[in-house]
Design a protein around this motif. Structure first.
Motif, PDB file in Angstrom:
ATOM      1  N   ASN A  27       0.843  -1.194   0.000  1.00 34.99           N
ATOM      2  CA  ASN A  27       0.000   0.000   0.000  1.00 34.99           C
ATOM      3  C   ASN A  27       0.882   1.249   0.000  1.00 34.99           C
ATOM      4  OD1 ASN A  27       0.917   0.351   2.594  1.00 34.99           O
ATOM      5  ND2 ASN A  27      -1.062  -0.126   3.580  1.00 34.99           N
ATOM      6  N   GLU A  28       0.223   2.413   0.070  1.00 38.53           N
ATOM      7  CA  GLU A  28       0.982   3.669  -0.049  1.00 38.53           C
ATOM      8  C   GLU A  28       1.994   3.831   1.084  1.00 38.53           C
ATOM      9  OE1 GLU A  28      -3.272   4.443   1.331  1.00 38.53           O
ATOM     10  OE2 GLU A  28      -2.211   3.199  -0.118  1.00 38.53           O
ATOM     11  N   LYS A  29       1.700   3.154   2.251  1.00 37.50           N
ATOM     12  CA  LYS A  29       2.628   3.245   3.376  1.00 37.50           C
ATOM     13  C   LYS A  29       3.736   2.197   3.275  1.00 37.50           C
ATOM     14  CE  LYS A  29      -0.916   4.866   6.560  1.00 37.50           C
ATOM     15  NZ  LYS A  29      -1.878   4.293   7.518  1.00 37.50           N
ATOM     16  N   GLY A  30       3.717   1.432   2.209  1.00 41.42           N
ATOM     17  CA  GLY A  30       4.748   0.400   2.050  1.00 41.42           C
ATOM     18  C   GLY A  30       4.420  -0.896   2.775  1.00 41.42           C
ATOM     19  N   LYS A  31       3.201  -0.990   3.344  1.00 39.69           N
ATOM     20  CA  LYS A  31       2.800  -2.239   4.036  1.00 39.69           C
ATOM     21  C   LYS A  31       2.310  -3.263   3.010  1.00 39.69           C
ATOM     22  CE  LYS A  31       3.036  -1.223   8.586  1.00 39.69           C
ATOM     23  NZ  LYS A  31       2.156  -0.255   9.231  1.00 39.69           N
ATOM     24  N   PRO A  32       2.562  -4.550   3.264  1.00 39.21           N
ATOM     25  CA  PRO A  32       2.112  -5.553   2.300  1.00 39.21           C
ATOM     26  C   PRO A  32       0.582  -5.630   2.229  1.00 39.21           C
ATOM     27  CG  PRO A  32       3.073  -6.588   4.244  1.00 39.21           C
ATOM     28  CD  PRO A  32       3.312  -5.126   4.386  1.00 39.21           C
ATOM     29  N   ILE A  33       0.091  -5.882   1.024  1.00 38.28           N
ATOM     30  CA  ILE A  33      -1.342  -6.103   0.829  1.00 38.28           C
ATOM     31  C   ILE A  33      -1.544  -7.616   0.710  1.00 38.28           C
ATOM     32  CG2 ILE A  33      -3.301  -5.787  -0.746  1.00 38.28           C
ATOM     33  CD1 ILE A  33      -1.976  -3.148  -1.611  1.00 38.28           C
ATOM     34  N   MET A  34      -2.358  -8.148   1.616  1.00 35.83           N
ATOM     35  CA  MET A  34      -2.554  -9.603   1.590  1.00 35.83           C
ATOM     36  C   MET A  34      -3.950  -9.921   1.058  1.00 35.83           C
ATOM     37  SD  MET A  34      -2.505 -12.363   4.614  1.00 35.83           S
ATOM     38  CE  MET A  34      -0.855 -12.086   5.175  1.00 35.83           C
ATOM     39  N   THR A  35      -3.995 -10.932   0.190  1.00 34.04           N
ATOM     40  CA  THR A  35      -5.254 -11.282  -0.464  1.00 34.04           C
ATOM     41  C   THR A  35      -5.433 -12.803  -0.425  1.00 34.04           C
ATOM     42  OG1 THR A  35      -4.890  -9.409  -1.933  1.00 34.04           O
ATOM     43  CG2 THR A  35      -6.579 -10.992  -2.603  1.00 34.04           C
ATOM     44  N   ALA A  36      -6.686 -13.232  -0.353  1.00 35.21           N
ATOM     45  CA  ALA A  36      -6.963 -14.674  -0.273  1.00 35.21           C
ATOM     46  C   ALA A  36      -7.559 -15.191  -1.582  1.00 35.21           C
ATOM     47  CB  ALA A  36      -7.925 -14.960   0.878  1.00 35.21           C
ATOM     48  N   PHE A  37      -7.194 -16.433  -1.919  1.00 37.73           N
ATOM     49  CA  PHE A  37      -7.697 -17.071  -3.142  1.00 37.73           C
ATOM     50  C   PHE A  37      -8.187 -18.487  -2.838  1.00 37.73           C
ATOM     51  CE2 PHE A  37      -4.860 -13.834  -4.721  1.00 37.73           C
ATOM     52  CZ  PHE A  37      -5.522 -13.330  -5.830  1.00 37.73           C
ATOM     53  N   ILE A  38      -9.137 -18.897  -3.670  1.00 37.24           N
ATOM     54  CA  ILE A  38      -9.585 -20.289  -3.586  1.00 37.24           C
ATOM     55  C   ILE A  38      -8.916 -21.048  -4.725  1.00 37.24           C
ATOM     56  CG2 ILE A  38     -11.573 -21.855  -3.581  1.00 37.24           C
ATOM     57  CD1 ILE A  38     -13.354 -19.396  -3.036  1.00 37.24           C
ATOM     58  N   ILE A  39      -8.154 -22.100  -4.384  1.00 35.16           N
ATOM     59  CA  ILE A  39      -7.451 -22.849  -5.425  1.00 35.16           C
ATOM     60  C   ILE A  39      -8.004 -24.283  -5.483  1.00 35.16           C
ATOM     61  CG2 ILE A  39      -5.191 -23.564  -6.299  1.00 35.16           C
ATOM     62  CD1 ILE A  39      -3.927 -21.381  -4.615  1.00 35.16           C
ATOM     63  N   ASP A  40      -8.412 -24.678  -6.677  1.00 30.50           N
ATOM     64  CA  ASP A  40      -8.869 -26.062  -6.856  1.00 30.50           C
ATOM     65  C   ASP A  40      -7.665 -26.977  -6.954  1.00 30.50           C
ATOM     66  OD1 ASP A  40     -11.712 -25.724  -6.966  1.00 30.50           O
ATOM     67  OD2 ASP A  40     -11.407 -24.681  -8.867  1.00 30.50           O
ATOM     68  N   LYS A  41      -7.851 -28.187  -6.458  1.00 32.62           N
ATOM     69  CA  LYS A  41      -6.761 -29.150  -6.359  1.00 32.62           C
ATOM     70  C   LYS A  41      -5.976 -29.335  -7.662  1.00 32.62           C
ATOM     71  CE  LYS A  41      -6.120 -33.942  -4.896  1.00 32.62           C
ATOM     72  NZ  LYS A  41      -6.818 -35.113  -4.385  1.00 32.62           N
ATOM     73  N   ASP A  42      -6.711 -29.435  -8.777  1.00 36.28           N
ATOM     74  CA  ASP A  42      -6.027 -29.816 -10.013  1.00 36.28           C
ATOM     75  C   ASP A  42      -5.476 -28.638 -10.808  1.00 36.28           C
ATOM     76  OD1 ASP A  42      -6.499 -32.448  -9.450  1.00 36.28           O
ATOM     77  OD2 ASP A  42      -8.498 -32.401 -10.360  1.00 36.28           O
TER      78      ASP A  42
ATOM     79  N   GLU B 146      -9.251  -7.610  -2.812  1.00 35.18           N
ATOM     80  CA  GLU B 146      -7.823  -7.495  -2.635  1.00 35.18           C
ATOM     81  C   GLU B 146      -7.572  -6.765  -1.329  1.00 35.18           C
ATOM     82  OE1 GLU B 146      -5.712  -5.724  -5.917  1.00 35.18           O
ATOM     83  OE2 GLU B 146      -3.787  -6.298  -5.063  1.00 35.18           O
ATOM     84  N   GLY B 147      -6.680  -7.284  -0.521  1.00 40.62           N
ATOM     85  CA  GLY B 147      -6.375  -6.642   0.751  1.00 40.62           C
ATOM     86  C   GLY B 147      -7.181  -7.189   1.918  1.00 40.62           C
ATOM     87  N   ASP B 148      -8.148  -8.050   1.637  1.00 39.00           N
ATOM     88  CA  ASP B 148      -8.962  -8.620   2.734  1.00 39.00           C
ATOM     89  C   ASP B 148      -8.297  -9.845   3.375  1.00 39.00           C
ATOM     90  OD1 ASP B 148     -10.853  -6.726   2.695  1.00 39.00           O
ATOM     91  OD2 ASP B 148     -12.408  -7.913   1.686  1.00 39.00           O
ATOM     92  N   GLY B 149      -7.137 -10.224   2.903  1.00 44.68           N
ATOM     93  CA  GLY B 149      -6.454 -11.418   3.420  1.00 44.68           C
ATOM     94  C   GLY B 149      -6.310 -11.447   4.935  1.00 44.68           C
ATOM     95  N   PRO B 150      -5.783 -10.381   5.547  1.00 47.72           N
ATOM     96  CA  PRO B 150      -5.584 -10.425   7.011  1.00 47.72           C
ATOM     97  C   PRO B 150      -6.895 -10.636   7.771  1.00 47.72           C
ATOM     98  CG  PRO B 150      -4.383  -8.604   6.035  1.00 47.72           C
ATOM     99  CD  PRO B 150      -5.225  -9.172   4.948  1.00 47.72           C
ATOM    100  N   LYS B 151      -7.935  -9.957   7.295  1.00 49.53           N
ATOM    101  CA  LYS B 151      -9.244 -10.079   7.949  1.00 49.53           C
ATOM    102  C   LYS B 151      -9.736 -11.532   7.862  1.00 49.53           C
ATOM    103  CE  LYS B 151     -12.925  -8.188   5.965  1.00 49.53           C
ATOM    104  NZ  LYS B 151     -13.641  -7.093   5.275  1.00 49.53           N
ATOM    105  N   ILE B 152      -9.618 -12.090   6.660  1.00 50.33           N
ATOM    106  CA  ILE B 152     -10.071 -13.469   6.439  1.00 50.33           C
ATOM    107  C   ILE B 152      -9.244 -14.429   7.300  1.00 50.33           C
ATOM    108  CG2 ILE B 152     -10.219 -15.344   4.735  1.00 50.33           C
ATOM    109  CD1 ILE B 152     -10.708 -13.125   2.599  1.00 50.33           C
ATOM    110  N   ALA B 153      -7.926 -14.255   7.270  1.00 52.68           N
ATOM    111  CA  ALA B 153      -7.041 -15.165   8.002  1.00 52.68           C
ATOM    112  C   ALA B 153      -7.298 -15.081   9.502  1.00 52.68           C
ATOM    113  CB  ALA B 153      -5.589 -14.837   7.685  1.00 52.68           C
ATOM    114  N   LEU B 154      -7.313 -13.848   9.999  1.00 50.30           N
ATOM    115  CA  LEU B 154      -7.476 -13.678  11.452  1.00 50.30           C
ATOM    116  C   LEU B 154      -8.809 -14.226  11.936  1.00 50.30           C
ATOM    117  CD1 LEU B 154      -6.089 -10.261  12.673  1.00 50.30           C
ATOM    118  CD2 LEU B 154      -5.569 -12.576  13.515  1.00 50.30           C
TER     119      LEU B 154
END
Lengths: 380, 339, 286
Positions: free
Chosen positions: A173-188, A227-235
């Protein structure tokens, strides 16, 4: 004061019957063979044990966290390895349920909730689980696709999952902090592979290992939330679904210790009398009982708060801490009481100790939990 | 009281008369002595082609009068017909006590008869006696045999009771030469049969070796038999000793043993001279089926197994370790074959 | 064709706890305090058979139980397993019933609830194990019955073909509907009750029926209507003073063979030919 409803009591009874018939007789064998009984998943799905908190419209049982805790406690009473497999699977479902789009929920939840497919959450990296903002996996948007690269480790269901939730760094982000995002990955999906399998101290009937992504190409529809909702989802998933589940699993192991200690002290005759006539043995029983009952109250209080929509991060931390530490103590006390029998594998108590030690990291170690508890308490 | 006399309802089998019928006749004679009952002990036999062989056998076993009900319609057990016949007979002759074997047929038609006659039935008695007033006191098991209770039926007649095969055990050979044999005609009764149930046939299980209830030596296996190979060793041991093979529920569920081999309150009662329990923990319902055995030998790796409390010889060991050695040891010397 | 099926169940103390049963020596009653109640195990096979028929042919499954009010838990569990409705016959006047009075009361309950094509029960209860209620219930209902059924199929709308366990044999029968079948445990494997089933159960109807709701003759119910009554009860001691054989497996086997030899091995041979041994062995004269 927390009490169970008649439905919840009946739920416990029927789940217990199922576990005693289908899980208990094989638990030791699975443990010794490092076998995760995925073959039970369709049956667990039909029973409503895996999709407990998933609404009925998505194929689940439509129940709450108290009911989920009951199911996990009953499973873990005989096989904590199977219980943590279910719990990790629920992390995947929890993420999709709480943050997924309607399309994603419709696409993934019915098969997951009925046990037809298995899910996982790939969050932890070699840098550590609790320092998750420090992770190195990346997602890059190129040619209308997200390209995922990275390696996750200590992932439960790594080699079994059909649906794998990933968190990656997609920029700064603009402050240089990482942007974390979550994805759904199918096995194959090409490039998504499971790597080494860990050999663990305990929870041996669960599968833990590495998962890698090498140039895994995902369409934007595979992104979970924004995009960027990763931390919220993870936590939220780790704390509310993971820790909650682990507190119930520890509770199940703890009940196993209590029941084994009662059984052994009633049956074992020493100097012509049952062991339970000795006062020091009675102390062991009383301490096991106290550990179990306190963890039970904490676990189900937290779960019922969660069902009421109240903030309960500290409550679950208390519950998992009490359950995990209580189970370690109770298992050790019971082994001491059993003497030689305590360390041979015909008796499950040794497995209970290994499982509870191995379960100490999932959902936060006791030290992490103390930090959570202290933070909440110091707020005043 | 107008009702008098003790009846035994005997049962025709493929090879003659069921042994429990003889056990009941011996018991009926004992009750008659004990209660100074005047009326003769009556055997009632329903079946097909009932020739002199049957009356001779019943007489030898203690019957003092015999009623034969011989009709092709009685070839297979049919509750409706059997109970209608017995009801007609009992109403006409008014016995005080009717004893039946708790066989598959007896267990089913004794209660029907009781309901038809509006009287009481004591099921699966392990013993019985007459009290001072001459009423039948039937001792019945409950809670899988853990508890024994006396059942009385003082205000209703007849008093009906069933007894499982093998429970009474004793069969006595009586020396009298003559007893009245009556043939009871059921044409009228059959005419009223509504035909709601029809028997199509019966298939007998193939029997291996000695029948379990009659065996002098029984080798029984349970939960501790961990594989089919070990189960086969157990069968070999029984063959070497000339005994019969019994089981508890787990080998049955595994498909190694047949229902007819199960020993216990929901299976058969055995009273062999020697009982060898292998890998049997000794749940109450099993113990009730073998408690009258002569010498009880138990092999179980769990030293806390309840079976050890009711055993004469205890061996704390794994079945897999003992069975091959035992078979080998016995085969070394042919003289060890016992029955 | 839709089938209207009734399943009669019994609430029994869990057989796993029978070791804990004691007798109050003063009152001569059985103490089952703290022992949980469950659906009589083989009654679940009856319910499973009913649910399978309903799945195949459509219709309704009603569960019936005569018991004190606490048995509503077992009825809810039966509905959680899949039964459509349940009725609890509960009244102090029903207490103390033997099998004749119990089956009469159940019959009046069934008559009150409607017309059933098929009544299913288990063969026997785990606690009393008299196995008498099915036959007597059929008698009161004036319908035909088969007991110890291990397999059955609906052959036509009016008839069932059934295989019945006999002694070391299997009998085959045709029975006309309406009928009662008492099924044995090998007929099927009862399904597990699911979490979803548990939650649905509370929304289903449980009817409480007292003697005032039924058309009963008071002289036929409860203790009054029971021809039999219980006298003394006891818990027999079967303990034997055992001797433990110890040593290596080889040493144990040597001792055991000596014991077997000492245990009247020769006498064993002799006994077969005496009078008593002969009687049971069937006819030999052709």
């Amino acid at each position: 004061m927390f009490t169970f409803t008649e439905e919840q009591e009946m739920l416990r009874k029927v789940i217990r019957e199922f576990v005693e018939a289908e899980v208990a007789p094989k638990a030791q064998e699975w443990d010794e063979a490092n076998h995760c009984p995925v073959e039970l998943f369709p049956m667990l799905g039909e029973m409503g044990i895996v999709g407990t908190f998933v609404p009925e419209e998505y194929g689940g049982a439509g129940l709450g966290f108290v009911e989920r805790s009951i199911c996990l406690e009953e499973l873990a009473r005989h096989s904590a390895g199977l219980a943590i497999t279910v719990m990790a699977h629920q992390l995947c479902m929890g993420g999709i349920l709480n943050f997924g789009s309607e399309e994603q929920k419709k696409k993934y939840l019915p098969d997951l909730a009925t046990g037809k497919k298995i899910g996982s959450l790939s969050l932890t990296e070699a840098t550590g689980g609790s320092n998750f903002m420090g992770q190195k996996s990346t997602g890059e948007y190129k040619d209308w696709q997200w390209v995922i690269n990275g390696r996750k480790c200590f992932i439960t269901n790594s080699h079994l999952a059909d649906v794998d939730l990933w968190t990656v760094i997609t920029g700064q982000n603009e402050k240089g902090k990482p942007i974390m995002t979550a994805f759904i990955i199918d096995k194959d999906t090409p490039g998504h592979t499971a790597g080494r399998t860990e050999h663990k101290l305990g929870l041996c009937s669960s599968n833990t290992g590495d998962v890698s992504c090498v140039n895994v190409k995902l369409s934007p529809q595979q992104m979970l939330s924004q995009e960027g909702d990763g931390p919220k989802i993870a936590l939220s998933t780790i704390q509310e679904v993971g820790r909650a589940g682990m507190s119930a699993i520890c509770l199940g192991i703890l009940r196993g210790c209590l029941e084994e200690s009662v059984k052994f002290s009633n049956e074992r005759i020493i100097y012509g009398k049952p062991l339970n006539k000795l006062m020091n043995i009675q102390f062991t029983i009383a301490e096991n009982k106290l550990d179990y009952e306190s963890a039970k109250l904490l676990t189900y209080r937290a779960a019922s708060m969660k069902d009421k929509g109240l903030p309960c991060a500290c409550e679950f931390a208390l519950a998992k801490y009490a359950g995990n530490e209580g189970a370690i103590r109770a298992a050790k006390r019971t082994i001491d009481m059993m003497g030689g029998y305590g360390v041979i594998n015909e008796y499950p108590i040794g497995r209970f100790l290994r499982d509870t030690l191995a379960g100490s990291t999932a959902g936060g170690t006791s030290d992490i939990l103390k930090v959570v508890i202290a933070a909440e308490t110091l707020k005043g | 009281m107008t009702h008098q006399g003790i009846w035994v309802v005997a049962e025709q089998t493929v090879s003659g008369i069921s042994r429990v019928s003889f056990e009941l006749l011996a018991k009926a004679r004992e009750l008659k002595e004990q209660g100074r009952v005047q009326a003769p002990v009556t055997a009632v036999l329903l079946g097909e082609n009932l020739d002199d062989y049957y009356s001779a056998k019943l007489m030898e076993a203690g019957a003092e009068t015999i009623i034969l009900v011989d009709h092709p319609a009685l070839r297979y057990f049919q509750n409706e017909t059997y109970a209608a016949v017995l009801k007609a007979l009992a109403e006409e002759r008014q016995p005080s006590i009717i004893l039946m074997g708790a066989t598959a047929a007896g267990s089913d038609f004794a209660p029907t008869l009781g309901a038809k006659l509006r009287t009481g039935v004591s099921a699966h008695c392990v013993d019985m006696r007459l009290n001072e007033e001459g009423h039948l006191v039937a001792v019945v098991p409950a809670f899988g045999g853990k508890v024994l209770g006396d059942i009385l039926c003082t205000n209703f007649r007849p008093q009906i009771a069933t007894v499982r095969p093998g429970i009474l055990g004793k069969v006595i050979c009586f020396m009298h030469k003559q007893c009245p044999v009556e043939r009871f005609d059921i044409t009228d009764i059959l005419a009223q049969d509504q035909g709601r149930v029809k028997a199509l046939g019966i298939t007998y299980e193939e029997m291996k070796g000695v029948p379990l209830e009659e065996a002098e030596l029984v080798v029984a296996g349970g939960f501790g038999i961990e594989s089919k190979e070990i189960w086969q060793q157990l069968e070999t041991l029984a063959a070497v000793l000339g005994g019969a093979v019994g089981c508890t529920r787990p080998p049955l569920d595994e498909g190694w043993a047949k229902e007819s081999q199960m020993i216990g309150t929901s299976g058969k009662s055995v009273r062999p001279k020697i009982y060898i329990g292998v890998g049997i923990s000794g749940a109450t319902h099993h113990i009730c089926g073998m408690k009258d055995a002569g010498l009880v030998i138990s092999i179980n790796k769990d030293e806390k197994s309840p079976i050890f409390d009711v055993s004469d010889i205890r061996i704390t060991a794994d079945a897999a370790a003992i069975l091959p050695l035992l078979i080998e040891g016995l085969q070394k010397n042919e003289d060890d074959v016992i029955c | 064709m839709a089938l209207n099926i009734a399943v009669c169940i019994k609430s029994v103390p869990d057989p796993k706890w029978y070791e804990k049963i004691t007798i109050d020596t003063k009152t001569k009653t059985i103490t089952r305090k703290g022992i949980p109640s469950i659906i009589n195990p083989v009654d679940k096979n009856a319910l499973e058979a009913a649910l399978k028929l309903k799945e195949q042919y459509g219709g309704k499954v009603t569960v019936l139980c005569m018991a004190p009010p606490g048995a509503k838990n077992e009825l809810y569990e039966a509905m959680a397993m899949g039964a459509d409705e349940a009725a609890l016959l509960s009244d102090l006047a029903f207490a103390g019933a033997d099998t004749l009075a119990t089956s009469y009361t159940l019959a009046q309950g069934l008559n009150k609830l409607g017309k059933f094509d098929l009544v299913l029960t288990g063969t026997e209860s785990a606690d009393g194990a008299t196995a008498q209620v099915p036959a007597q219930l059929a008698e009161w209902l004036n319908i035909p019955h088969l007991w110890n059924v291990k397999e059955f199929v609906l052959a036509t709308e009016q008839e069932i073909h059934a295989k019945v366990k006999m002694d070391d044999a299997v009998g085959e029968y045709v029975i006309q509907l309406p009928a009662l079948l008492a099924v044995s445990r090998e007929i099927n494997k009862p399904r597990y009750t699911t979490a979803m089933g548990v939650m649905k159960a509370r929304k289903k109807t449980l009817t409480n029926l007292s003697k005032h709701d039924l058309d009963v003759n008071e002289s036929l119910i409860g203790q009054v209507g029971s021809p039999t009554w219980s006298g003394d009860i006891s818990i027999p001691s079967l303990a034997r003073k055992g001797q433990e054989l110890i040593g290596t497996p080889e040493e144990i086997v040597t001792q055991l063979i000596a014991k077997l030899r000492a245990a009247g091995i020769r006498e064993g041979r002799g006994m077969v030919n005496d009078a008593s041994g002969n009687l049971g062995s069937g006819r030999t004269d052709g």
